[in-house]
Structure formats: C-alpha cells, structure tokens
Design an enzyme around this catalytic site. Structure first.
Site, PDB file in Angstrom:
ATOM      1  N   ARG A   1     -10.167  73.927  -5.494  1.00 17.11           N
ATOM      2  CA  ARG A   1      -9.194  73.409  -6.463  1.00 17.11           C
ATOM      3  C   ARG A   1      -9.273  71.890  -6.541  1.00 17.11           C
ATOM      4  NH1 ARG A   1      -3.801  74.184  -4.814  1.00 17.11           N
ATOM      5  NH2 ARG A   1      -3.659  72.590  -6.397  1.00 17.11           N
TER       6      ARG A   1
ATOM      7  N   LYS B   1      -8.372  64.035  -8.952  1.00 15.02           N
ATOM      8  CA  LYS B   1      -7.702  65.279  -9.330  1.00 15.02           C
ATOM      9  C   LYS B   1      -6.285  64.998  -9.813  1.00 15.02           C
ATOM     10  CE  LYS B   1      -5.369  68.978  -6.771  1.00 15.02           C
ATOM     11  NZ  LYS B   1      -4.083  68.342  -6.837  1.00 15.02           N
ATOM     12  N   ASN B   2      -5.533  64.231  -9.030  1.00 14.15           N
ATOM     13  CA  ASN B   2      -4.118  64.083  -9.352  1.00 14.15           C
ATOM     14  C   ASN B   2      -3.863  63.226 -10.592  1.00 14.15           C
ATOM     15  OD1 ASN B   2      -3.478  65.797  -7.322  1.00 14.15           O
ATOM     16  ND2 ASN B   2      -2.688  64.236  -5.905  1.00 14.15           N
TER      17      ASN B   2
ATOM     18  N   CYS C   1       0.024  74.511  -3.779  1.00 12.36           N
ATOM     19  CA  CYS C   1      -0.024  74.750  -2.338  1.00 12.36           C
ATOM     20  C   CYS C   1       1.369  74.947  -1.761  1.00 12.36           C
ATOM     21  CB  CYS C   1      -0.674  73.553  -1.627  1.00 12.36           C
ATOM     22  SG  CYS C   1      -2.406  73.353  -2.012  1.00 12.36           S
TER      23      CYS C   1
ATOM     24  N   ASP D   1      -1.560  63.459   1.740  1.00 12.32           N
ATOM     25  CA  ASP D   1      -2.727  64.306   1.466  1.00 12.32           C
ATOM     26  C   ASP D   1      -3.899  64.013   2.410  1.00 12.32           C
ATOM     27  OD1 ASP D   1      -1.202  65.332  -0.530  1.00 12.32           O
ATOM     28  OD2 ASP D   1      -2.407  64.598  -2.193  1.00 12.32           O
TER      29      ASP D   1
ATOM     30  N   ARG E   1       9.132  72.325  -2.627  1.00 10.24           N
ATOM     31  CA  ARG E   1       8.627  71.755  -3.882  1.00 10.24           C
ATOM     32  C   ARG E   1       9.541  72.016  -5.086  1.00 10.24           C
ATOM     33  NH1 ARG E   1       2.141  71.580  -3.928  1.00 10.24           N
ATOM     34  NH2 ARG E   1       2.657  69.491  -4.583  1.00 10.24           N
ATOM     35  N   PRO E   2      10.804  71.598  -5.006  1.00 10.38           N
ATOM     36  CA  PRO E   2      11.699  71.778  -6.147  1.00 10.38           C
ATOM     37  C   PRO E   2      11.299  70.872  -7.317  1.00 10.38           C
ATOM     38  CG  PRO E   2      12.744  70.390  -4.494  1.00 10.38           C
ATOM     39  CD  PRO E   2      11.432  70.857  -3.905  1.00 10.38           C
ATOM     40  N   ILE E   3      11.836  71.155  -8.500  1.00 12.48           N
ATOM     41  CA  ILE E   3      11.552  70.281  -9.654  1.00 12.48           C
ATOM     42  C   ILE E   3      12.854  69.724 -10.239  1.00 12.48           C
ATOM     43  CG2 ILE E   3       9.294  71.283 -10.255  1.00 12.48           C
ATOM     44  CD1 ILE E   3      10.738  72.857 -12.511  1.00 12.48           C
ATOM     45  N   ASP E   4      13.895  69.684  -9.386  1.00 17.52           N
ATOM     46  CA  ASP E   4      15.202  69.233  -9.870  1.00 17.52           C
ATOM     47  C   ASP E   4      15.165  67.822 -10.467  1.00 17.52           C
ATOM     48  OD1 ASP E   4      14.666  68.713  -7.062  1.00 17.52           O
ATOM     49  OD2 ASP E   4      16.609  67.715  -7.008  1.00 17.52           O
TER      50      ASP E   4
ATOM     51  N   ARG F   1       0.256  73.450  -9.307  1.00 18.29           N
ATOM     52  CA  ARG F   1       1.496  72.689  -9.358  1.00 18.29           C
ATOM     53  C   ARG F   1       1.595  71.887 -10.664  1.00 18.29           C
ATOM     54  NH1 ARG F   1       6.396  72.684  -7.284  1.00 18.29           N
ATOM     55  NH2 ARG F   1       7.290  70.629  -7.197  1.00 18.29           N
TER      56      ARG F   1
ATOM     57  N   ILE G   1       6.890  63.687   4.019  1.00 14.90           N
ATOM     58  CA  ILE G   1       7.024  64.076   2.604  1.00 14.90           C
ATOM     59  C   ILE G   1       7.223  65.585   2.453  1.00 14.90           C
ATOM     60  CG2 ILE G   1       5.962  63.937   0.299  1.00 14.90           C
ATOM     61  CD1 ILE G   1       6.123  61.137   1.399  1.00 14.90           C
TER      62      ILE G   1
HETATM   63  C1  UD1 Z   1       2.010  64.845  -5.771  1.00 16.96           C
HETATM   64  C2  UD1 Z   1       0.583  65.218  -5.502  1.00 16.96           C
HETATM   65  C3  UD1 Z   1       0.428  65.764  -4.088  1.00 16.96           C
HETATM   66  C4  UD1 Z   1       1.006  64.795  -3.064  1.00 16.96           C
HETATM   67  C5  UD1 Z   1       2.414  64.368  -3.445  1.00 16.96           C
HETATM   68  C6  UD1 Z   1       2.964  63.269  -2.554  1.00 16.96           C
HETATM   69  C7  UD1 Z   1      -0.140  65.887  -7.706  1.00 16.96           C
HETATM   70  C8  UD1 Z   1      -0.563  66.995  -8.607  1.00 16.96           C
HETATM   71  N1  UD1 Z   1       0.189  66.228  -6.468  1.00 16.96           N
HETATM   72  O1  UD1 Z   1       2.763  66.059  -5.673  1.00 16.96           O
HETATM   73  O2  UD1 Z   1      -0.960  65.944  -3.845  1.00 16.96           O
HETATM   74  O3  UD1 Z   1       1.057  65.416  -1.793  1.00 16.96           O
HETATM   75  O4  UD1 Z   1       2.448  63.885  -4.805  1.00 16.96           O
HETATM   76  O5  UD1 Z   1       2.125  62.175  -2.572  1.00 16.96           O
HETATM   77  O6  UD1 Z   1      -0.144  64.725  -8.073  1.00 16.96           O
HETATM   78  N2  UD1 Z   1      10.926  66.410  -4.707  1.00 16.96           N
HETATM   79  C9  UD1 Z   1      12.191  66.873  -4.915  1.00 16.96           C
HETATM   80  N3  UD1 Z   1      12.554  67.166  -6.199  1.00 16.96           N
HETATM   81  C10 UD1 Z   1      11.705  67.014  -7.250  1.00 16.96           C
HETATM   82  C11 UD1 Z   1      10.405  66.531  -7.020  1.00 16.96           C
HETATM   83  C12 UD1 Z   1      10.042  66.236  -5.726  1.00 16.96           C
HETATM   84  O7  UD1 Z   1      12.999  67.026  -3.989  1.00 16.96           O
HETATM   85  O8  UD1 Z   1      12.096  67.303  -8.386  1.00 16.96           O
HETATM   86  C13 UD1 Z   1      10.502  66.099  -3.318  1.00 16.96           C
HETATM   87  C14 UD1 Z   1       9.388  67.025  -2.845  1.00 16.96           C
HETATM   88  O9  UD1 Z   1       9.903  68.240  -2.338  1.00 16.96           O
HETATM   89  C15 UD1 Z   1       8.712  66.172  -1.782  1.00 16.96           C
HETATM   90  C16 UD1 Z   1       8.878  64.744  -2.344  1.00 16.96           C
HETATM   91  O10 UD1 Z   1       9.923  64.808  -3.310  1.00 16.96           O
HETATM   92  O11 UD1 Z   1       9.403  66.268  -0.571  1.00 16.96           O
HETATM   93  C17 UD1 Z   1       7.640  64.157  -2.997  1.00 16.96           C
HETATM   94  O12 UD1 Z   1       7.192  65.050  -3.990  1.00 16.96           O
HETATM   95  P1  UD1 Z   1       6.353  64.560  -5.271  1.00 16.96           P
HETATM   96  O13 UD1 Z   1       6.011  63.112  -5.128  1.00 16.96           O
HETATM   97  O14 UD1 Z   1       7.085  65.001  -6.469  1.00 16.96           O
HETATM   98  O15 UD1 Z   1       5.040  65.415  -5.124  1.00 16.96           O
HETATM   99  P2  UD1 Z   1       4.231  66.128  -6.285  1.00 16.96           P
HETATM  100  O16 UD1 Z   1       4.272  65.308  -7.513  1.00 16.96           O
HETATM  101  O17 UD1 Z   1       4.579  67.563  -6.349  1.00 16.96           O
END
Ligand code: UD1
Length: 417
Positions: A396, A22-23, A116, A304, A121-124, A92, A326
C-alpha cells in the site's frame, strides 16, 4: 495471498531512489476533482493506495489516465454519486473525497474510511470542521451524508493538529464563500504540497506549513500541473535500513530537512551519515549507542518511522525507549520482533528495548503498513530466512520495494501462495 521472503544478513550497497510521497498523493488525487479542468500530477508512486483512489475517481465518472509516475485527471463529466463502502474502506485517505466533494457539490455521501488498525482513528475533527463551514452531518451506521446549502468561511480551531482534518477542511474551504482560518493546523510537508497544488489551480491559501492556515474562497479552479514531493517516510525507512545493513547505502531524491528529527537521532546513536542537498549516504557501524525517541507531530519524530526505528534500537548497546504519542495501537510489530530475537517490553505507550541482540529469521506478520516496513528492516538484518505474511499492507505504501532492495544487493522476493 502474497508472502515476502528475505534471506537476511547481507550488506546493502548502492543507491535507492525515493518515490513520490504516499501521504501527499492520497490527498492530491481527491483534490484534483475540485477543478472542472485537467490536472496532471507527476512523481505519483505506483502503490496500491494510488490504485484504490483512481478506482474511486472512475466510480465518480472522472477520466483518469495513468502513465509511468503520472496521473492525468479530468473531472469534466464527473457525477457526484455515493461512494460504496467497498471503496472507502480500502484506505484511510478515501476520506479526502468528503472535503473535496463537499467543496465542489456541497454534498457527499460516503462511508467511514478504512486504513491501518493503529488506533481508533475517529474523524470527529473533520466533521466539526465541515459543520463550522455550514454543513450538516448525518450518520447512519457507517454511512455519512454531509451537505450544505452554502459553504461559508469560518474560524476553526483544531483540538488536535490532525493531518487529515487540516487537509480535509482546506479542501472544503477553497471554494467556500469568504475567509476560513484553521488554527492549530498540522504542519506536515504533505499539507504544504497539497496547498501548493490548490494554489496552482487558483486557490488562495496562505500559511500552509505553519499552525495557522488562511483560505480565501474562490469560485473557480483551473488547470494545473503538479509534482508530488519525495516520500519522507519511505526515505526514512531506507535510511534506517542503511544504518542496519548499508555498506554504504545512498538514499536519493529526497528532501533531507523533512527527516531532520530522524537524522538527529541516528547521529545521536552513532550512525555515520553524509547529508547532501537531495540525498543521505549511510554507512552501518558495528556498535550503536542506546537512543530513545518520542513520536510527535511534524517537525517532531514521525510516528510512521517509529516502528522501523525500534528495529535499529535492537542493535544499540543498552536500554532505548520508544514512546508513541499519536496512535494507541502502534506496537503490533513488537511481538514479531521478539520472535526474531529482540528483547523488548511494552508498557502503556512505551517500548523499552535492551540491546544489542542477534536477530534470526522466522515467520512474521505485517500487521499494518509501517509494522510491515519494520519487518522488512528486521528481515534484512536477521541471519537466515524471514517470511512475512500480509504483505498487502506493505504494498500500500512502498513502491517497487522488492526491486529497490534487490538492486542494492538484498535477497528478497514476493511469492503468491
Ligand atoms: C496521517 C498519515 C499517517 C500518520 C498520521 C500522523 C495520511 C494518509 N496518513 O494520518 O500516516 O501516521 O497522519 O502523522 O496522511 N484524531 C482525532 N480526531 C480526528 C482526526 C484525528 O481524534 O478527527 C486523532 C487521531 O486519532 C490521532 C491524531 O489525531 O491520535 C493524529 O491523527 P491525524 O493527524 O489525523 O492522522 P491521519 O491524518 O489519519
């Protein structure tokens, strides 16, 4: 509304074939628009996240053809229109269209992604990466406009080794001018799979799978054919189910190295495993030793798989701990596990499980995707009937879950109510 009913307490024997990841898929589909030619992706899982991304492609006037386990994407008539919130909030991974559209058109307008509720889950880090490449980011409430006159390669250090930010920056950088270096990049196998796909189209990416990824920008990407890697989280979920109910259960079509951390922990607990080149055979045991886990970025113990693993911890003798590092909000399955009979205390980011405890079926909720997987694992182990609501979360990410489990002897069905 869909509900899942499981008559638990049965042994499971036979083979479960694991689907494409999936990912990886959720990044590969948006990545495919970076070319103007046709991309064929095979071993694509039939899950609702795939449907949601294909719907976004159609909104962008991209030609999408789906046959069994493959998607053929042709963006030659594509239009870079705003992606409506109703589409972006379905999952996401809709955020991968940010990097891909920015990379291709130097402009993207879309909304904050869904997914989820396992943390803020910020995108900064994604946005900082785009800015480093020369883009400006404007946000109005939930709506983001990211644009650049020109994208230029840059050195980017990620404060957190984020999977999403690593892939998104890679997508924006493949067609940027010059060289981009991502330091403290995430190393998950899905990132390698996406880099291989882009390289097959003509991108110049090296170092994917290590913490430094280098991308030499190119002006054109061409046609390609690509295969999605097996889903290590689906595989790990079924291996855990095998440790609970397998007599024996073969989890096939996998890359066992991708779940090494899980397999080590299962061995520590006393689970009997046979690890082949592309399968794991698992035989449940009557007694397991208490075993603790702490989630970490790859190759550490996957967050996960943490929720399904806590179900197995309820069957271990003594005190096991699960520490989540995480996500801030990934213990929503615990109250339901307790209703099934588990003895668990959560303090801060650690769940302490005292076992073994008998599990007895009852009504539970799939609060998120992997919490849902944990409820399925618990329902298969529990005596009597378990009813799971909010099953949409599970669908999903787990292809044909009812069929796969029925084939190995489970009594499980999904009903529309
Ligand atoms: C991906 C996976 C999810 C998995 C996660 C960690 C997908 C679609 N999803 O999620 O299943 O649980 O990796 O292995 O591939 N963070 C920030 N700022 C950002 C981005 C992330 O602070 O801009 C933080 C997040 O809040 C979290 C950590 O970084 O605490 C890891 O997040 P990230 O690796 O980005 O997870 P996803 O890509 O959303």
């Amino acid at each position: 509304m869909k509900i899942m009913e499981i008559e638990g307490g049965r042994d499971l024997s036979g083979t479960i074939r694991i689907s494409g990841a999936k990912n990886a898929t959720v990044a590969l589909i948006p990545a495919a628009i970076l070319t103007d030619e046709e991309a064929t992706i095979c071993n694509v899982p039939e899950i609702t996240d795939t449907d949601a991304l294909c719907d976004i492609l159609k909104e962008l006037n991209v030609d999408v053809k789906r046959a069994s386990e493959s998607v053929v994407i042709n963006p030659k008539d594509m239009k870079n229109v705003e992606i409506a919130e109703a589409f972006s909030k379905k999952l996401r991974a809709s955020y991968y269209f940010m990097g891909a559209l920015l990379g291709k058109y130097h402009k993207v307008v879309m909304y904050f992604p869904g997914g989820c509720s396992i943390g803020a889950r910020p995108i900064d880090l994604h946005l900082k990466g785009f800015e480093a490449l020369g883009a400006t980011v404007k946000s109005e409430g939930n709506k983001y406009t990211v644009e650049a006159e020109e994208l230029k390669g840059a050195n980017i250090y990620l404060d957190i080794a984020s999977v999403g930010a690593t892939i998104n920056i890679m997508l924006a950088a493949v067609r940027a001018k010059g060289k981009t270096v991502i330091d403290n990049a995430a190393k998950e196998p899905e990132i390698v799979n996406v880099a291989t796909f882009l390289n097959n189209m003509g991108a110049k990416i090296t170092g994917a799978g290590t913490s430094t990824i280098k991308i030499e920008g190119v002006t054109h990407l061409g046609k390609c054919f690509h295969e999605v890697i097996p889903d290590r989280i689906e595989a790990g979920t079924y291996v855990i189910i095998g440790a609970l109910c397998g007599n024996p259960l073969k989890v096939d079509n996998i890359i066992p190295e991708h779940i090494d951390a899980l397999l080590s922990k299962l061995e520590e607990a006393g689970v009997q495993l046979e690890v082949g080149a592309d399968y794991v055979l698992v035989q449940k045991q009557d007694k397991y030793t208490a075993t603790s886990i702490k989630t970490a970025v790859y190759p550490g113990f996957a967050t996960d798989l943490q929720q399904p693993f806590t179900v197995l911890q309820t069957q271990m003798t003594g005190k096991s701990k699960t520490t989540e590092t995480i996500w801030e909000n990934r213990f929503m399955h615990i109250p339901y596990l307790k209703e099934l009979g588990a003895n668990i205390e959560v303090k801060n980011q650690t769940a302490t499980v005292l076992g073994p405890t008998k599990l007895t079926g009852c009504e539970v909720v799939a609060t998120d995707l992997r919490a849902g997987a944990a409820m399925v694992a618990a329902g298969l182990k529990a005596e009597g009937k378990t009813t799971i609501t909010n099953v949409e979360h599970i669908l999903r990410g787990y292809e044909s879950i009812v069929e796969k489990l029925t084939n190995v002897g489970a009594k499980i069905k999904i009903k529309e109510v």
